[in-house]
Design an enzyme around this catalytic site. Sequence first.
Site, PDB file in Angstrom:
ATOM      1  N   HIS A  63      44.999  35.081  48.912  1.00 47.49           N
ATOM      2  CA  HIS A  63      45.610  36.406  49.489  1.00 47.49           C
ATOM      3  C   HIS A  63      46.825  36.724  48.705  1.00 47.49           C
ATOM      4  O   HIS A  63      48.125  35.974  49.105  1.00 47.49           O
ATOM      5  CB  HIS A  63      45.633  37.051  50.756  1.00 47.49           C
ATOM      6  CG  HIS A  63      46.350  38.627  51.355  1.00 47.49           C
ATOM      7  ND1 HIS A  63      45.181  39.817  50.676  1.00 47.49           N
ATOM      8  CD2 HIS A  63      47.450  38.687  51.393  1.00 47.49           C
ATOM      9  CE1 HIS A  63      45.472  40.885  51.706  1.00 47.49           C
ATOM     10  NE2 HIS A  63      47.321  40.223  51.693  1.00 47.49           N
ATOM     11  N   SER A  98      47.044  44.952  49.575  1.00 46.42           N
ATOM     12  CA  SER A  98      47.904  44.736  50.920  1.00 46.42           C
ATOM     13  C   SER A  98      47.940  45.991  51.927  1.00 46.42           C
ATOM     14  O   SER A  98      47.199  46.894  51.709  1.00 46.42           O
ATOM     15  CB  SER A  98      48.342  42.778  51.595  1.00 46.42           C
ATOM     16  OG  SER A  98      48.348  42.630  52.652  1.00 46.42           O
ATOM     17  N   GLU A 157      40.191  35.219  50.472  1.00 55.87           N
ATOM     18  CA  GLU A 157      41.428  36.817  51.173  1.00 55.87           C
ATOM     19  C   GLU A 157      41.593  36.179  52.652  1.00 55.87           C
ATOM     20  O   GLU A 157      42.734  36.053  52.630  1.00 55.87           O
ATOM     21  CB  GLU A 157      40.553  37.756  51.369  1.00 55.87           C
ATOM     22  CG  GLU A 157      40.296  38.826  50.206  1.00 55.87           C
ATOM     23  CD  GLU A 157      41.354  39.145  49.445  1.00 55.87           C
ATOM     24  OE1 GLU A 157      42.391  39.196  50.073  1.00 55.87           O
ATOM     25  OE2 GLU A 157      41.551  40.404  49.040  1.00 55.87           O
TER      26      GLU A 157
END
Length: 614
Positions: free
Chosen positions: A478, A234, A365
């Site tokens: 995610h 990330s 995601e």
Amino acid sequence: MRPPQCLLHTPSLASPLLLLLLWLLGGGVGAEGREDAELLVTVRGGRLRGIRLKTPGGPVSAFLGIPFAEPPMGPRRFLPPEPKQPWSGVVDATTFQSVCYQYVDTLYPGFEGTEMWNPNRELSEDCLYLNVWTPYPRPTSPTPVLVWIYGGGFYSGASSLDVYDGRFLVQAERTVLVSMNYRVGAFGFLALPGSREAPGNVGLLDQRLALQWVQENVAAFGGDPTSVTLFGESAGAASVGMHLLSPPSRGLFHRAVLQSGAPNGPWATVGMGEARRRATQLAHLVGCPPGGTGGNDTELVACLRTRPAQVLVNHEWHVLPQESVFRFSFVPVVDGDFLSDTPEALINAGDFHGLQVLVGVVKDEGSYFLVYGAPGFSKDNESLISRAEFLAGVRVGVPQVSDLAAEAVVLHYTDWLHPEDPARLREALSDVVGDHNVVCPVAQLAGRLAAQGARVYAYVFEHRASTLSWPLWMGVPHGYEIEFIFGIPLDPSRNYTAEEKIFAQRLMRYWANFARTGDPNEPRDPKAPQWPPYTAGAQQYVSLDLRPLEVRRGLRAQACAFWNRFLPKLLSATDTLDEAERQWKAEFHRWSSYMVHWKNQFDHYSKQDRCSDL
């Protein structure tokens, strides 16, 4: 020598101090020293004492909470980090140190899915510490090094989180693993470009200083400073990408892994003007005078340094220009220094020959972010949204675009056979947020790097952990590949399945192979399913789940053609139209003003003529 022997058999005299004295006199130093030698390391700053940790496969050595910078407190707030000065004595490196000051998620109190990302140590501005895990006993020959950068939107995160426990990966693959804390939020990324007092990007400079520390010291732990792989997820992955694009960082590592993030993501950077606006807005919110382009910046920063850290954290989210998901208040700034240009421009202009990169995304995601502000979404229900909620969700999922661009997003992502179906609308908005912010920036980066000489490997992680606490509709959210990369399923106190433990071992081997050779494939087993390189033409990637590797082509190719090709052209065209319209309106206004002025003059002239004729 009789008295000591007699004393040893006299319980009433066996005080802790006396026992310690007898242990020292009786050779305890030599006996314990043989065990402790693995846990005593000398680095440039001084001596460290680590701790031996257990895993099912055997012990590892851990050196936790190693100071690598002076505490960035008081007058050092907002400034680049300064290397830690040498110390005397032995630093106790047996436990994690404080977490950098940050926002703490309280949306779902006590819920494992959010608490696992919240700080697990006290908050402090004295937080620039790093951690090293190394095989026990220490490697006798230089061992490849993995350096982890955590994510958290540049506003949160900590190297001490349980999900980043390095012991399992290090024991299984006999690598050296390093992780560091870096400043987040306003403390790491508030910027008044042009000001020495708050230049911005100091969180990235924290990371760079830790990388320099690795180059100088990792050999003392058995690590090879000539074989360093930087990996992150990330915002951590975006950070990895920014180090790739920043020449002073580029020489500090040799391979890169970007998990679910890229420096070219629309959330990952801001321009200098927006960075200054956010900084001055925060100052206004906490009662500091506005800054200018000159000396007032010094006064503004001096005032901000007087404010308690928690006060700044409490106001951070109020500086965003509009309601949005997957946008963060204080992020890296294109400052002309750390980033000499936008990430997109640097990627397009870069020479990446010889670079080895591993990139990838998870299956869903976008879903994680929807429960943090998208209309109609919650972790506590099925989030079956209406058409109106979908349309509103597009505006918060893709902020700062024109109405026409938002309509194009709606057009592309609507299933026009079922335009009102709540489940399809829910999945569509998840795809909008995930594709826009993660999948398509990663795909764009992979294609550009491969086209410019890098060797790239790509994946989609598709396994939903059996222990996952988020609802089923969120799929594989995610961040939920990380536990497998770090081998957390091998922790016997957790309830993963036997298949998941094997899967984690596979993934650790892929990552370690890449760190060793730049190729995730197993060199000792050519019959194993092969992971092919990703090229701009073939666009091959692998699916990572409990099954053997499956090779696929085109990482959401249709969606990414929309985001990476069509939408930029649409925005450019509408920007041109908007500018033309502005120019036309300005010219029309000037012409109208001229005509009004001419008419007034003509009327005045006409009246004068009539008077003269009388």
